[in-house]
Design a protein around this motif. Structure first.
Motif, PDB file in Angstrom:
ATOM      1  N   THR A   1      19.838   6.408 -13.465  1.00  8.92           N
ATOM      2  CA  THR A   1      18.443   6.002 -13.435  1.00  8.92           C
ATOM      3  C   THR A   1      18.388   4.580 -12.879  1.00  8.92           C
ATOM      4  O   THR A   1      19.336   3.802 -13.039  1.00  8.92           O
ATOM      5  CB  THR A   1      17.832   6.005 -14.846  1.00  8.92           C
ATOM      6  N   THR A   2      17.261   4.268 -12.226  1.00 10.59           N
ATOM      7  CA  THR A   2      17.126   2.941 -11.628  1.00 10.59           C
ATOM      8  C   THR A   2      17.283   1.867 -12.697  1.00 10.59           C
ATOM      9  O   THR A   2      17.934   0.847 -12.496  1.00 10.59           O
ATOM     10  CB  THR A   2      15.742   2.836 -10.952  1.00 10.59           C
ATOM     11  N   GLU A   3      16.677   2.134 -13.824  1.00  6.42           N
ATOM     12  CA  GLU A   3      16.766   1.261 -14.987  1.00  6.42           C
ATOM     13  C   GLU A   3      18.217   0.869 -15.291  1.00  6.42           C
ATOM     14  O   GLU A   3      18.572  -0.302 -15.400  1.00  6.42           O
ATOM     15  CB  GLU A   3      16.136   2.050 -16.151  1.00  6.42           C
ATOM     16  N   LYS A   4      19.093   1.887 -15.337  1.00  7.63           N
ATOM     17  CA  LYS A   4      20.501   1.648 -15.678  1.00  7.63           C
ATOM     18  C   LYS A   4      21.228   0.932 -14.536  1.00  7.63           C
ATOM     19  O   LYS A   4      21.998  -0.011 -14.767  1.00  7.63           O
ATOM     20  CB  LYS A   4      21.176   2.984 -15.995  1.00  7.63           C
ATOM     21  N   ILE A   5      20.958   1.380 -13.304  1.00  5.09           N
ATOM     22  CA  ILE A   5      21.631   0.766 -12.146  1.00  5.09           C
ATOM     23  C   ILE A   5      21.329  -0.732 -12.083  1.00  5.09           C
ATOM     24  O   ILE A   5      22.194  -1.545 -11.805  1.00  5.09           O
ATOM     25  CB  ILE A   5      21.166   1.443 -10.825  1.00  5.09           C
ATOM     26  N   PHE A   6      20.085  -1.102 -12.368  1.00  2.00           N
ATOM     27  CA  PHE A   6      19.731  -2.513 -12.231  1.00  2.00           C
ATOM     28  C   PHE A   6      20.023  -3.345 -13.473  1.00  2.00           C
ATOM     29  O   PHE A   6      20.156  -4.560 -13.383  1.00  2.00           O
ATOM     30  CB  PHE A   6      18.249  -2.642 -11.850  1.00  2.00           C
TER      31      PHE A   6
ATOM     32  N   LYS B   1       0.835  -1.203   0.000  1.00  5.78           N
ATOM     33  CA  LYS B   1       0.000   0.000   0.000  1.00  5.78           C
ATOM     34  C   LYS B   1       0.868   1.251   0.000  1.00  5.78           C
ATOM     35  O   LYS B   1       0.575   2.231  -0.681  1.00  5.78           O
ATOM     36  CB  LYS B   1      -0.908   0.011   1.231  1.00  5.78           C
ATOM     37  N   ILE B   2       1.926   1.223   0.793  1.00  6.84           N
ATOM     38  CA  ILE B   2       2.792   2.402   0.863  1.00  6.84           C
ATOM     39  C   ILE B   2       3.545   2.593  -0.444  1.00  6.84           C
ATOM     40  O   ILE B   2       3.730   3.716  -0.920  1.00  6.84           O
ATOM     41  CB  ILE B   2       3.752   2.284   2.072  1.00  6.84           C
ATOM     42  N   GLU B   3       3.945   1.478  -1.058  1.00  9.22           N
ATOM     43  CA  GLU B   3       4.629   1.593  -2.348  1.00  9.22           C
ATOM     44  C   GLU B   3       3.707   2.201  -3.408  1.00  9.22           C
ATOM     45  O   GLU B   3       4.111   3.074  -4.169  1.00  9.22           O
ATOM     46  CB  GLU B   3       5.125   0.221  -2.810  1.00  9.22           C
ATOM     47  N   GLU B   4       2.451   1.732  -3.410  1.00 11.03           N
ATOM     48  CA  GLU B   4       1.477   2.302  -4.360  1.00 11.03           C
ATOM     49  C   GLU B   4       1.316   3.800  -4.115  1.00 11.03           C
ATOM     50  O   GLU B   4       1.269   4.601  -5.043  1.00 11.03           O
ATOM     51  CB  GLU B   4       0.105   1.640  -4.177  1.00 11.03           C
ATOM     52  N   LEU B   5       1.259   4.121  -2.827  1.00 11.76           N
ATOM     53  CA  LEU B   5       1.082   5.503  -2.435  1.00 11.76           C
ATOM     54  C   LEU B   5       2.203   6.382  -2.996  1.00 11.76           C
ATOM     55  O   LEU B   5       1.964   7.470  -3.522  1.00 11.76           O
ATOM     56  CB  LEU B   5       1.068   5.566  -0.907  1.00 11.76           C
ATOM     57  N   MET B   6       3.435   5.868  -2.905  1.00 13.91           N
ATOM     58  CA  MET B   6       4.579   6.676  -3.341  1.00 13.91           C
ATOM     59  C   MET B   6       4.508   7.023  -4.822  1.00 13.91           C
ATOM     60  O   MET B   6       4.859   8.124  -5.225  1.00 13.91           O
ATOM     61  CB  MET B   6       5.875   5.943  -3.017  1.00 13.91           C
ATOM     62  N   THR B   7       4.050   6.053  -5.609  1.00 11.31           N
ATOM     63  CA  THR B   7       4.015   6.334  -7.041  1.00 11.31           C
ATOM     64  C   THR B   7       2.974   7.403  -7.387  1.00 11.31           C
ATOM     65  O   THR B   7       3.161   8.150  -8.346  1.00 11.31           O
ATOM     66  CB  THR B   7       3.745   5.049  -7.852  1.00 11.31           C
ATOM     67  N   THR B   8       1.902   7.484  -6.604  1.00  7.64           N
ATOM     68  CA  THR B   8       0.955   8.576  -6.879  1.00  7.64           C
ATOM     69  C   THR B   8       1.438   9.894  -6.263  1.00  7.64           C
ATOM     70  O   THR B   8       1.221  10.957  -6.819  1.00  7.64           O
ATOM     71  CB  THR B   8      -0.455   8.270  -6.325  1.00  7.64           C
TER      72      THR B   8
ATOM     73  N   ALA C   1      13.770  -1.225  -7.165  1.00  5.91           N
ATOM     74  CA  ALA C   1      13.529  -1.425  -8.594  1.00  5.91           C
ATOM     75  C   ALA C   1      12.088  -1.081  -8.960  1.00  5.91           C
ATOM     76  O   ALA C   1      11.823  -0.495 -10.003  1.00  5.91           O
ATOM     77  CB  ALA C   1      13.840  -2.874  -8.971  1.00  5.91           C
ATOM     78  N   ARG C   2      11.152  -1.470  -8.082  1.00  2.52           N
ATOM     79  CA  ARG C   2       9.743  -1.238  -8.370  1.00  2.52           C
ATOM     80  C   ARG C   2       9.372   0.236  -8.353  1.00  2.52           C
ATOM     81  O   ARG C   2       8.651   0.715  -9.219  1.00  2.52           O
ATOM     82  CB  ARG C   2       8.865  -1.953  -7.323  1.00  2.52           C
ATOM     83  N   ILE C   3       9.828   0.947  -7.352  1.00  2.00           N
ATOM     84  CA  ILE C   3       9.238   2.271  -7.146  1.00  2.00           C
ATOM     85  C   ILE C   3      10.125   3.449  -7.506  1.00  2.00           C
ATOM     86  O   ILE C   3       9.631   4.552  -7.656  1.00  2.00           O
ATOM     87  CB  ILE C   3       8.810   2.464  -5.674  1.00  2.00           C
ATOM     88  N   SER C   4      11.450   3.251  -7.637  1.00  2.00           N
ATOM     89  CA  SER C   4      12.267   4.444  -7.829  1.00  2.00           C
ATOM     90  C   SER C   4      12.584   4.702  -9.292  1.00  2.00           C
ATOM     91  O   SER C   4      12.614   3.785 -10.116  1.00  2.00           O
ATOM     92  CB  SER C   4      13.543   4.368  -6.999  1.00  2.00           C
ATOM     93  N   ASP C   5      12.789   5.967  -9.588  1.00  2.00           N
ATOM     94  CA  ASP C   5      13.151   6.367 -10.949  1.00  2.00           C
ATOM     95  C   ASP C   5      14.658   6.509 -11.067  1.00  2.00           C
ATOM     96  O   ASP C   5      15.253   6.178 -12.087  1.00  2.00           O
ATOM     97  CB  ASP C   5      12.484   7.702 -11.275  1.00  2.00           C
ATOM     98  N   ASP C   6      15.259   7.075  -9.988  1.00  2.00           N
ATOM     99  CA  ASP C   6      16.714   7.218  -9.956  1.00  2.00           C
ATOM    100  C   ASP C   6      17.225   6.448  -8.757  1.00  2.00           C
ATOM    101  O   ASP C   6      16.485   6.209  -7.801  1.00  2.00           O
ATOM    102  CB  ASP C   6      17.112   8.689  -9.820  1.00  2.00           C
ATOM    103  N   CYS C   7      18.492   6.115  -8.804  1.00  2.00           N
ATOM    104  CA  CYS C   7      19.010   5.261  -7.740  1.00  2.00           C
ATOM    105  C   CYS C   7      20.462   5.602  -7.444  1.00  2.00           C
ATOM    106  O   CYS C   7      21.273   5.767  -8.354  1.00  2.00           O
ATOM    107  CB  CYS C   7      18.886   3.808  -8.199  1.00  2.00           C
ATOM    108  N   ALA C   8      20.759   5.749  -6.149  1.00  2.00           N
ATOM    109  CA  ALA C   8      22.140   5.968  -5.729  1.00  2.00           C
ATOM    110  C   ALA C   8      22.605   4.730  -4.985  1.00  2.00           C
ATOM    111  O   ALA C   8      21.926   4.259  -4.077  1.00  2.00           O
ATOM    112  CB  ALA C   8      22.228   7.196  -4.825  1.00  2.00           C
ATOM    113  N   PHE C   9      23.760   4.198  -5.372  1.00  2.00           N
ATOM    114  CA  PHE C   9      24.275   3.001  -4.722  1.00  2.00           C
ATOM    115  C   PHE C   9      25.470   3.365  -3.846  1.00  2.00           C
ATOM    116  O   PHE C   9      26.440   3.966  -4.309  1.00  2.00           O
ATOM    117  CB  PHE C   9      24.675   1.963  -5.779  1.00  2.00           C
ATOM    118  N   LEU C  10      25.371   3.041  -2.567  1.00  2.00           N
ATOM    119  CA  LEU C  10      26.461   3.347  -1.630  1.00  2.00           C
ATOM    120  C   LEU C  10      27.100   2.049  -1.156  1.00  2.00           C
ATOM    121  O   LEU C  10      26.444   1.009  -1.075  1.00  2.00           O
ATOM    122  CB  LEU C  10      25.940   4.110  -0.410  1.00  2.00           C
TER     123      LEU C  10
END
Ligand code: ADP
Ligand code: MG
Lengths: 310, 274
Positions: free
Chosen positions: B252-257, B203-210, B228-237
């Motif tokens: 972008t999350t797409e590229k990171i994954f 539910k919270i994940e759905e919420l974030m996308t809206t 992977a599901r909810i983020s558009d950009d991603c920082a890896f530490l």
């Protein structure tokens, strides 16, 4: 499971030892409370209205009125409580939020040490240091107030020891107890609540007033009741400085007494009915401290539940 | 700054500044001289979800908390580098901490509604801290933010009950509503679902996308699928040899994954360590 039940069927010697200790404890408690109640029975049966309503105490013949002691106990404890709560709450908040971390533990330890000082030392200080100072400096000033006679009483009856002096010494005495407990209660308010309020743009003062104190509120009431219990039961300090006069006293600079200190000063020469009356005062004191500590326990457990989230 | 450090600094996707909510330039946080996280340089894009991923102890929480100056409270904590919110340096610029925190909200790991307040009082607490007393304003903000947090329908009839009566997932959505009531530009979330069951998490994940339509979200998560599901950009530490966390890669999350530049990123997202 099998091992457990075999252990219970062949009960070993330590099992009986523990059981004996437990039975002994029960016997001692019942004997203690029972004998006090039994000794006080004559007073409850024949003189209960005098004990609760009467003002004078005539040794050795009677009547034995306890109202002066009851009123004195309530007056001194409540004034002491106001002093302790006002100063103590400010101190506890400062220790948790404003004193630099390094000093914090030192101050907190110091407060706890003060709370452990035997009350006779506070009484001695009240008698030898505070009383002369009050009598020479503070009392004349208080007596110069408008309506001083109505509040503080007739100066000709004042000679140093007074209910007010006893209340101040009691206040100083229960202050460390109150600070120690409320510091504890305040410091267990979860950090994430404080951070959440800061993240909503709250100032430090708002965090304290709107989040920390309300969250700690029930525990702070618990601390208040514990401090009150300590004040009502206090004996030696009050016996030294309240004046020891068995008279219902509404003027605070006049001498008075309290239940505990009256018992302490009178029991040595008491006989017959007076013993019973003193025992009855003891029962009253016991009931008072039972109820105060029951209330504070209940408050502490409610505080725990409040903080036990998700 | 030495040449060596510059050359190993991560790839940064540079965007039109108008589309950037926050910019991080070489941000580092240390506690009593010990570096907890460093080399953080990236842009947080507006109306997108940026996730911070990496193993435990890599400094995700520490970096996130630098974004609304929560380290100010910690004696011995030091934040260096530059963090810019809409053109203003949040540590040195012309902006009070209070203002910053009303513009950059925070949701914590454990649901933490104020236990002595009702649902309603929790939602409007931030507005009240900031001096808003008018009932009609508070009522309106409460309804709007509870609706945004998908909580209005279930609490509308019991706004005055203690927040502790809600389930864990509802409490967390209440905390989101509480943050949203301030109408922040950026919402920081530190593993907001780690204390919740799978359904409440969903539910919270759905919420974030809206929600990202109205607020920029930065979320710390150690759940790979969630990032992977909810983020558009991603920082890896990742922790360096001296155990200080550092930014390895931002994209972008797409590229990171799917096609990261750094082999360590690939190892991590494939679950080879951490
Ligand atoms: N208040 C603090 N004081 C000292 N060290 C801290 C503090 N907060 C975090 N750290 C250190 O910073 C490092 C990163 O922690 P954290 O940001 O919580 O990692 P993550 O969220 O990625 O698991 C850890 O080594 C931790 O010990
Ligand atoms: Mg963390």
């Amino acid at each position: 499971m099998a091992e457990f039940s075999s252990a219970t069927t062949s009960r070993s010697w330590y099992h009986y030892l523990l059981l004996t200790a437990c039975v002994l404890f029960g016997a001692v408690s019942v004997g203690f409370v029972g004998s006090i109640i039994q000794k006080s029975l004559p007073t409850w049966l024949h003189h209960s209205t005098t004990l609760i309503g009467g003002g004078g105490w005539q040794s050795p013949s009677g009547p034995f009125g306890g109202l002066a002691m009851i009123v004195g106990t309530l007056e001194t404890s409540l004034i002491a409580l106001v002093i302790a709560v006002v100063i103590g709450l400010g101190t506890a908040i400062s220790i948790v939020f404003f004193i630099p971390r390094r000093l914090r533990n030192i101050v907190a330890t110091f407060v706890e040490l003060l709370a452990a000082v035997p009350s006779i030392v506070y009484g001695l200080w009240g008698f030898l240091v505070l009383a002369p100072f009050m009598y020479s400096t503070i009392d004349p000033w208080l007596n110069s107030w408008p309506f001083a006679r109505e509040i503080w009483g007739d100066p000709s009856q004042q000679y140093g020891p007074s209910l007010f002096l006893a209340a101040i010494v009691l206040g100083v005495m229960i202050l460390p107890t109150f600070v120690a407990i409320s510091r504890e209660v305040i410091s267990v308010v979860p950090d994430d609540l404080i951070e959440a309020s800061l993240s909503l743009g709250a100032t430090r003062w708002q965090v304290i007033r709107k989040v920390v104190l309300p969250t700690a509120r029930i525990g702070l009431f618990g601390a208040t009741f514990l401090a009150l219990a300590r004040a009502t039961g206090e004996t030696v300090a009050v016996a030294l400085i309240a004046g020891g006069v068995a008279k219902v006293q509404w003027h605070m600079l006049n001498p008075g007494t309290s239940i505990a200190s009256w018992i302490a000063t009178e029991f040595g020469e008491a006989q017959g009915n007076e013993v019973s009356a003193l025992m009855a005062l003891g029962v009253l004191l016991m009931l008072l401290s039972f109820s105060l500590s029951l209330v504070s326990r209940w408050l502490v457990s409610r505080q725990r539940k409040l903080l036990a989230r998700v | 700054m030495s040449e060596a450090q510059v050359t190993k600094s991560p790839t940064v996707v540079v965007r039109d500044p108008g589309h950037t909510a926050m910019q991080l330039h070489d941000v580092a946080v240390s506690f009593n001289g010990r570096v907890a996280v460093r080399d953080a340089t990236f842009d947080v894009a507006k109306n997108r979800v940026t996730s911070l991923i990496g193993p435990s102890g890599s400094g995700k929480t520490t970096l996130l908390r630098a974004l609304n100056r929560l380290h100010d409270l910690t004696p011995g904590a030091k934040v260096s580098g530059r963090i810019v919110l809409e053109g203003t340096d949040i540590y040195r610029g012309d902006m009070t901490v209070t203002e910053l925190r009303t513009r950059v909200g925070m949701v914590f790991q454990r649901p933490n509604p104020f236990p002595t307040m009702s649902i309603y009082d929790n939602v409007v607490s931030g507005l009240r801290f900031n001096g808003i007393k008018k009932k009609s304003l508070l009522d309106e903000a409460a309804e709007t933010s509870l609706r945004s947090a998908a909580l209005w329908d279930s609490v509308e009839s019991r706004l005055k009950v203690a927040a502790s009566n809600l389930s864990g997932g509802e409490q967390q959505r209440l905390c989101i509503a509480r943050a949203l009531a301030m109408d922040p530009e950026v919402l920081l979330m530190d593993e907001p679902t780690s204390a919740l069951d799978p359904i409440a998490t969903l539910k919270i994940e759905e919420l974030m996308t809206t929600l990202k339509e109205r607020v920029t979200i930065v979320i710390v998560t150690h759940n790979m699928q969630q990032a992977a599901r909810i983020s558009d950009d991603c920082a890896f530490l990742l922790m360096g040899e001296d155990r200080a966390g550092e930014l390895i890669e931002f994209d972008t999350t797409e590229k990171i994954f799917n096609n990261p530049n750094d082999s360590r990123t690939l190892d991590y997202t494939l679950g080879r360590f951490g």
